[in-house]
Structure formats: structure tokens, C-alpha cells
Design a protein around this motif. Structure first.
Motif, short mmCIF file in Angstrom:
data_model
loop_
_atom_site.label_atom_id
_atom_site.label_comp_id
_atom_site.label_asym_id
_atom_site.label_seq_id
_atom_site.Cartn_x
_atom_site.Cartn_y
_atom_site.Cartn_z
N ALA A 215 5.89 -8.45 10.69
CA ALA A 215 5.46 -7.14 10.33
C ALA A 215 5.53 -7.63 8.85
CB ALA A 215 6.84 -6.37 10.74
N ARG B 214 2.19 -10.32 9.16
CA ARG B 214 1.22 -9.49 8.48
C ARG B 214 0.32 -8.75 7.95
NH1 ARG B 214 3.35 -8.00 14.77
NH2 ARG B 214 2.38 -9.70 16.18
N ARG B 215 1.72 -7.55 7.13
CA ARG B 215 1.18 -6.72 6.11
C ARG B 215 0.08 -7.62 5.37
NH1 ARG B 215 6.31 -4.17 7.45
NH2 ARG B 215 6.93 -5.37 5.51
N THR B 216 0.71 -8.79 5.11
CA THR B 216 0.41 -9.23 3.42
C THR B 216 -1.44 -9.94 4.47
OG1 THR B 216 2.76 -9.63 2.95
CG2 THR B 216 0.42 -11.38 2.59
N GLU C 282 -3.24 -9.05 5.98
CA GLU C 282 -4.20 -7.03 6.49
C GLU C 282 -4.68 -7.13 5.38
OE1 GLU C 282 -1.58 -4.41 8.04
OE2 GLU C 282 -2.29 -4.77 9.57
N LYS C 283 -3.63 -7.11 3.47
CA LYS C 283 -3.92 -7.03 2.37
C LYS C 283 -4.27 -8.58 1.85
CE LYS C 283 0.25 -5.28 0.79
NZ LYS C 283 1.75 -5.03 0.19
#
Length: 108
Positions: A44, A47-49, A51-52
Motif C-alpha cells: 500500500a 502504491r501511494r508513493t 501515485e504521488k
């Protein structure tokens, strides 16, 4: 040559058998759960990184495209010698640099 190929196939079959046996034993002992809580959090976070990074790169791409269009618009006036002073360009560049610096601080 045939004996060599036959020996290689035999070794591959034995290796697959050993891997299958170990996999079955691990599953029986309850080690078949691949995703642990820590592993899910790592995925997770990745994935967040991602997206950023994608959002930031799109923003930088739009900024670069706008700046390139601005330079293309100024190209005819430079060709005709209408551009007299470089001081205005330096002030604009400093202002843009300050704005980018503030944007990066806000994004962090």
C-alpha cells in the motif's frame, strides 16, 4: 548428446518434485499465507508513493509544456531583435524559482 538432454530433464523433474513437496508441507503447516499485515502495508505504501510520483511528474510535464510554449511565442521577437534587456528575464526567472520553491515546500 541424447543422454545429456535426458539427464537435464531428469534433474528438472526432481527439482520440480522437491519444490512441490516443500510447497505442500508449508501449506499444511499454515505458512501458505503470502500476504502478511506488514507485506500489505508495504504494498500500500509503494502504491501511494507511486501515485504521488505520477501526479508530480504530470505537474512538471504541464509546467514544462507551458514554459516551452512561452519560449516559442518569444522566438519571433528575438529573431527580429526586439528583445532589448535581459534584466526582465532574470526577474521573471527569480520569481518563478521562488514560486517553485514554495510549491515544493508545500508538497513535502
Amino acid at each position: 548428446m541424447f543422454a545429456l538432454v535426458l539427464a537435464m530433464l531428469f534433474c528438472v523433474a526432481i527439482g520440480a518434485g522437491v519444490v512441490g513437496y516443500v510447497m505442500l508441507e508449508a501449506r499444511r503447516e499454515g505458512r501458505g499465507d503470502f500476504w502478511t499485515a506488514e507485506g500489505e502495508e508495504l504494498i500500500a505504501g509503494a502504491r501511494r508513493t507511486t501515485e504521488k510520483v505520477v501526479a508530480r511528474s504530470e505537474e512538471l510535464g504541464r509546467t514544462a509544456a507551458g514554459r516551452t510554449k512561452g519560449l516559442a511565442a518569444r522566438l519571433p521577437e528575438r529573431a527580429h531583435g526586439q528583445h532589448t534587456s535581459g534584466q526582465d528575464d532574470l526577474e521573471v526567472s527569480d520569481q518563478e524559482a521562488d514560486q517553485r520553491h514554495q510549491d515544493l515546500r508545500a508538497a513535502s
